[in-house]
Design a protein around this motif. Structure first.
Motif, mmCIF file in Angstrom:
data_model
loop_
_atom_site.group_PDB
_atom_site.id
_atom_site.type_symbol
_atom_site.label_atom_id
_atom_site.label_comp_id
_atom_site.label_asym_id
_atom_site.label_seq_id
_atom_site.Cartn_x
_atom_site.Cartn_y
_atom_site.Cartn_z
ATOM 1 N N ARG A 1 56.003 -25.028 7.333
ATOM 2 C CA ARG A 1 54.550 -25.189 7.384
ATOM 3 C C ARG A 1 53.828 -24.275 6.402
ATOM 4 N NH1 ARG A 1 53.867 -24.032 13.651
ATOM 5 N NH2 ARG A 1 55.330 -22.406 12.949
ATOM 6 N N ASN A 2 54.464 -23.182 5.995
ATOM 7 C CA ASN A 2 53.809 -22.219 5.102
ATOM 8 C C ASN A 2 53.896 -22.596 3.632
ATOM 9 O OD1 ASN A 2 52.910 -20.517 7.156
ATOM 10 N ND2 ASN A 2 54.890 -19.452 7.252
ATOM 11 N N HIS A 3 54.532 -23.739 3.343
ATOM 12 C CA HIS A 3 54.659 -24.151 1.946
ATOM 13 C C HIS A 3 53.610 -25.191 1.554
ATOM 14 C CE1 HIS A 3 58.418 -21.957 1.143
ATOM 15 N NE2 HIS A 3 58.594 -22.093 2.451
ATOM 16 N N ARG A 4 52.707 -25.474 2.451
ATOM 17 C CA ARG A 4 51.605 -26.372 2.121
ATOM 18 C C ARG A 4 50.531 -25.602 1.354
ATOM 19 N NH1 ARG A 4 51.011 -28.433 8.398
ATOM 20 N NH2 ARG A 4 53.071 -29.437 8.571
ATOM 21 N N TYR A 5 49.558 -26.353 0.830
ATOM 22 C CA TYR A 5 48.401 -25.687 0.250
ATOM 23 C C TYR A 5 47.738 -24.828 1.321
ATOM 24 C CZ TYR A 5 48.524 -28.814 -3.820
ATOM 25 O OH TYR A 5 48.888 -29.480 -4.953
ATOM 26 N N SER A 6 47.280 -23.662 0.903
ATOM 27 C CA SER A 6 46.542 -22.791 1.811
ATOM 28 C C SER A 6 45.050 -22.920 1.523
ATOM 29 C CB SER A 6 46.997 -21.336 1.643
ATOM 30 O OG SER A 6 46.377 -20.502 2.585
ATOM 31 N N LYS A 7 44.241 -22.187 2.270
ATOM 32 C CA LYS A 7 42.799 -22.186 2.021
ATOM 33 C C LYS A 7 42.459 -21.112 0.988
ATOM 34 C CE LYS A 7 41.421 -23.834 6.608
ATOM 35 N NZ LYS A 7 40.627 -23.536 7.839
ATOM 36 N N ILE B 1 33.258 -20.811 -6.269
ATOM 37 C CA ILE B 1 34.030 -20.786 -7.517
ATOM 38 C C ILE B 1 35.514 -20.936 -7.216
ATOM 39 C CG2 ILE B 1 34.758 -19.304 -9.434
ATOM 40 C CD1 ILE B 1 32.048 -20.470 -9.927
ATOM 41 N N LYS B 2 36.015 -20.165 -6.244
ATOM 42 C CA LYS B 2 37.437 -20.217 -5.928
ATOM 43 C C LYS B 2 37.849 -21.588 -5.412
ATOM 44 C CE LYS B 2 39.477 -16.856 -3.790
ATOM 45 N NZ LYS B 2 40.597 -16.705 -4.747
ATOM 46 N N GLY B 3 36.948 -22.266 -4.722
ATOM 47 C CA GLY B 3 37.257 -23.604 -4.235
ATOM 48 C C GLY B 3 37.560 -24.580 -5.356
ATOM 49 N N TYR B 4 36.972 -24.350 -6.520
ATOM 50 C CA TYR B 4 37.242 -25.200 -7.679
ATOM 51 C C TYR B 4 38.468 -24.739 -8.469
ATOM 52 C CZ TYR B 4 32.902 -27.867 -7.251
ATOM 53 O OH TYR B 4 31.918 -28.715 -6.811
ATOM 54 N N TYR B 5 38.811 -23.448 -8.368
ATOM 55 C CA TYR B 5 39.858 -22.902 -9.230
ATOM 56 C C TYR B 5 41.229 -22.789 -8.573
ATOM 57 C CZ TYR B 5 37.081 -21.631 -13.318
ATOM 58 O OH TYR B 5 36.310 -21.670 -14.458
ATOM 59 N N ASP B 6 41.299 -22.533 -7.255
ATOM 60 C CA ASP B 6 42.617 -22.306 -6.682
ATOM 61 C C ASP B 6 42.689 -22.801 -5.242
ATOM 62 O OD1 ASP B 6 42.425 -20.037 -4.612
ATOM 63 O OD2 ASP B 6 41.423 -19.100 -6.312
ATOM 64 N N TYR B 7 43.928 -22.863 -4.738
ATOM 65 C CA TYR B 7 44.190 -23.272 -3.362
ATOM 66 C C TYR B 7 44.621 -22.080 -2.505
ATOM 67 C CZ TYR B 7 43.922 -28.250 -4.515
ATOM 68 O OH TYR B 7 43.492 -29.491 -4.890
ATOM 69 N N GLY B 8 44.282 -20.876 -2.936
ATOM 70 C CA GLY B 8 44.647 -19.703 -2.164
ATOM 71 C C GLY B 8 46.054 -19.231 -2.445
ATOM 72 N N MET B 9 46.370 -18.056 -1.898
ATOM 73 C CA MET B 9 47.697 -17.480 -2.122
ATOM 74 C C MET B 9 48.709 -18.088 -1.139
ATOM 75 S SD MET B 9 47.373 -13.658 -0.477
ATOM 76 C CE MET B 9 45.715 -13.388 -1.107
ATOM 77 N N PHE B 10 49.977 -17.972 -1.495
ATOM 78 C CA PHE B 10 51.085 -18.458 -0.684
ATOM 79 C C PHE B 10 50.918 -17.923 0.742
ATOM 80 C CE2 PHE B 10 55.965 -17.984 -0.103
ATOM 81 C CZ PHE B 10 56.033 -19.180 0.597
ATOM 82 N N GLN B 11 50.953 -18.826 1.726
ATOM 83 C CA GLN B 11 50.631 -18.438 3.098
ATOM 84 C C GLN B 11 51.629 -17.429 3.661
ATOM 85 O OE1 GLN B 11 48.390 -21.167 5.535
ATOM 86 N NE2 GLN B 11 50.044 -21.128 7.055
ATOM 87 N N ALA B 12 52.883 -17.484 3.241
ATOM 88 C CA ALA B 12 53.866 -16.503 3.713
ATOM 89 C C ALA B 12 53.470 -15.089 3.295
ATOM 90 C CB ALA B 12 55.254 -16.852 3.179
ATOM 91 N N ILE B 13 52.906 -14.947 2.108
ATOM 92 C CA ILE B 13 52.435 -13.636 1.650
ATOM 93 C C ILE B 13 51.281 -13.166 2.524
ATOM 94 C CG2 ILE B 13 51.210 -12.476 -0.227
ATOM 95 C CD1 ILE B 13 52.977 -13.928 -2.197
#
Length: 421
Positions: free
Chosen positions: A75-81, A278-290
């Motif tokens: 589950r942690n390998h999906r896109y994060s927020k 801004i971040k919503g347009y640029y990235d999907y957040g950091m790896f959830q496991a981190i």
């Protein structure tokens, strides 16, 4: 006839026209040093690296174990927020309340970043535009200037070493400049100079910000690396600070998680929302496991963070004591990962800071950051990091001493007209 086969078309070189925001950036001042370090290491030389503040110690084992466990969960390998998982933001808010007495709404006043450097850069993009001006302390950490430039803003540099004069310069600039500055950047403990302030300084900053309608960004990257019982204050602890600004913190230093890229921005909810947009347009957040491992670090490793500060303090003392024994000024900092070391005479008068740093690297196999790489006000200084162990730091000073002894002999033996230059 195929136009691509036309002789004239084939002879015309393709031109890449990069954006003005890229061409406005100056050449990278540490490029020469980095190339020499690489060439020396390829040749087999043992270079003692005191330039970059790159932590060499690992995170706590329980944090690494949690990362491994979380990484095995599909589950942690999906896109994060992009704003970070809720439990991590709650831990940040809890730390602010426990350590600084600051109450934060984790849903509206805390956001995670891919390191504080990314967060700061995107915050500038969300706040600055053509014609906007930011006040930045000098000497400066390069991103503090160039993130503003990349956002098409202008920078006014104010000397940071005297805090009272710095505050006066803020007021004077706001009174005399039109249009008035839009943004004030603060960085304490300061990189590169290690200057520190007490809470009344921030109280006055809040007063000035409200008077001149000045948004504030506090870069609090070295909050967790402190010495001799000193505890750097948080900007957000000053009454009314959350009305005018935000603060960036990071897990790179005290938690030894530099490569993990875990940072936070906390404070004014409108500024947080702008960054989130801004971040919503640029990235999907950091790896959830981190993020899950970072929660463990915030909850359970306070004692380890304190021990890490003690390690840096021992390294600081080893470096500064050794430099004092060869006649250099004692520039012992109260916090941070660097010693901002004045270059001694006669070398300070004989050559530029860059040339001095290159000489130490070329002849002494010791790499330090020339102060001029942090702006003109850094001329005459070296920034020396505390990432090597104590024995390596003492060895670095022995090599510096031998290098300067050899250089002095060469200088004394040079013809008069050469020595004069």
């Amino acid at each position: 006839m195929n136009p691509s086969n036309h002789p004239a078309a084939a002879s015309e070189p393709f031109s890449v026209r990069v954006a003005d925001r890229v061409t406005r950036l100056p050449p990278y001042l540490f490029g020469r040093i980095n190339k020499m370090i690489y060439d020396k290491r390829v040749a087999g030389d043992d270079v003692i690296e005191l330039g970059m503040g790159n932590p060499s110690d690992p995170p706590e084992e329980l944090v690494i174990e949690k990362l491994v466990e979380a990484a095995r969960d599909p589950r942690n390998h999906r896109y994060s927020k992009s704003n970070g998982i809720a439990n991590l933001r709650r831990e940040v808010a809890a730390k602010y309340f426990k350590k600084y007495g600051v109450r934060l709404d984790p849903d509206a006043e805390v956001i995670t970043c891919l390191g504080s450097k990314e967060g700061f850069s995107h915050m500038c993009l969300s706040l600055m535009g053509p014609g906007d001006t930011a006040l930045v302390p000098t000497p400066y950490f390069p991103v503090h200037v160039y993130a503003v430039a990349l956002a098409s803003g202008n920078v006014i540099q104010l000397p940071v070493t005297d805090s009272d004069k710095f505050l006066s310069a803020i007021a004077h600039t706001c009174e005399t400049l039109y249009p008035k500055p839009k943004l004030l950047l603060l960085c304490y403990p300061h990189n590169p100079t290690s200057v520190v302030v007490e809470q009344p300084f921030y109280d006055e900053v809040v007063r000035l910000a409200k008077r001149y309608n000045l948004m504030v960004i506090s870069d609090f990257a070295y909050a967790d690396v402190t010495f001799d019982g000193f505890h750097p204050p948080s900007f957000l602890s000053s009454p009314g600070a959350i009305d005018v600004g935000v603060e960036f913190t990071t897990m790179s230093k005290g938690y030894n998680m530099a490569g993990w890229r875990v940072g936070f921005c906390s404070g004014n909810r409108q500024m947080i929302q702008a960054l989130a947009t801004i971040k919503g347009y640029y990235d999907y957040g950091m790896f959830q496991a981190i993020q899950i491992a970072a929660i463990m670090a915030l909850r359970h490793t306070d004692a380890a963070v304190e021990r890490q500060s003690q390690i840096y303090q021992s390294r600081r003392d080893a470096l500064c004591d050794s430099l004092a024994r060869i006649g250099w000024e004692d520039a012992r900092p109260k916090a941070g990962m660097f010693v901002w070391q004045p270059i001694p005479e006669p070398w300070r008068s004989r050559m530029s800071t860059m040339d001095f740093a290159m000489m130490l690297l070329d002849k002494g196999n010791v790499a330090a950051s020339p102060g001029s790489g942090f702006g003109p006000d850094g001329e005459g200084y070296l920034r020396m990091s505390l990432v090597e162990n104590e024995e390596r730091l003492r060895q670095a000073v022995r090599q510096i001493k031998a290098c300067l002894k050899e250089a002095e002999a060469d200088y004394a033996g040079a013809p008069a007209e050469t020595a004069a230059t």
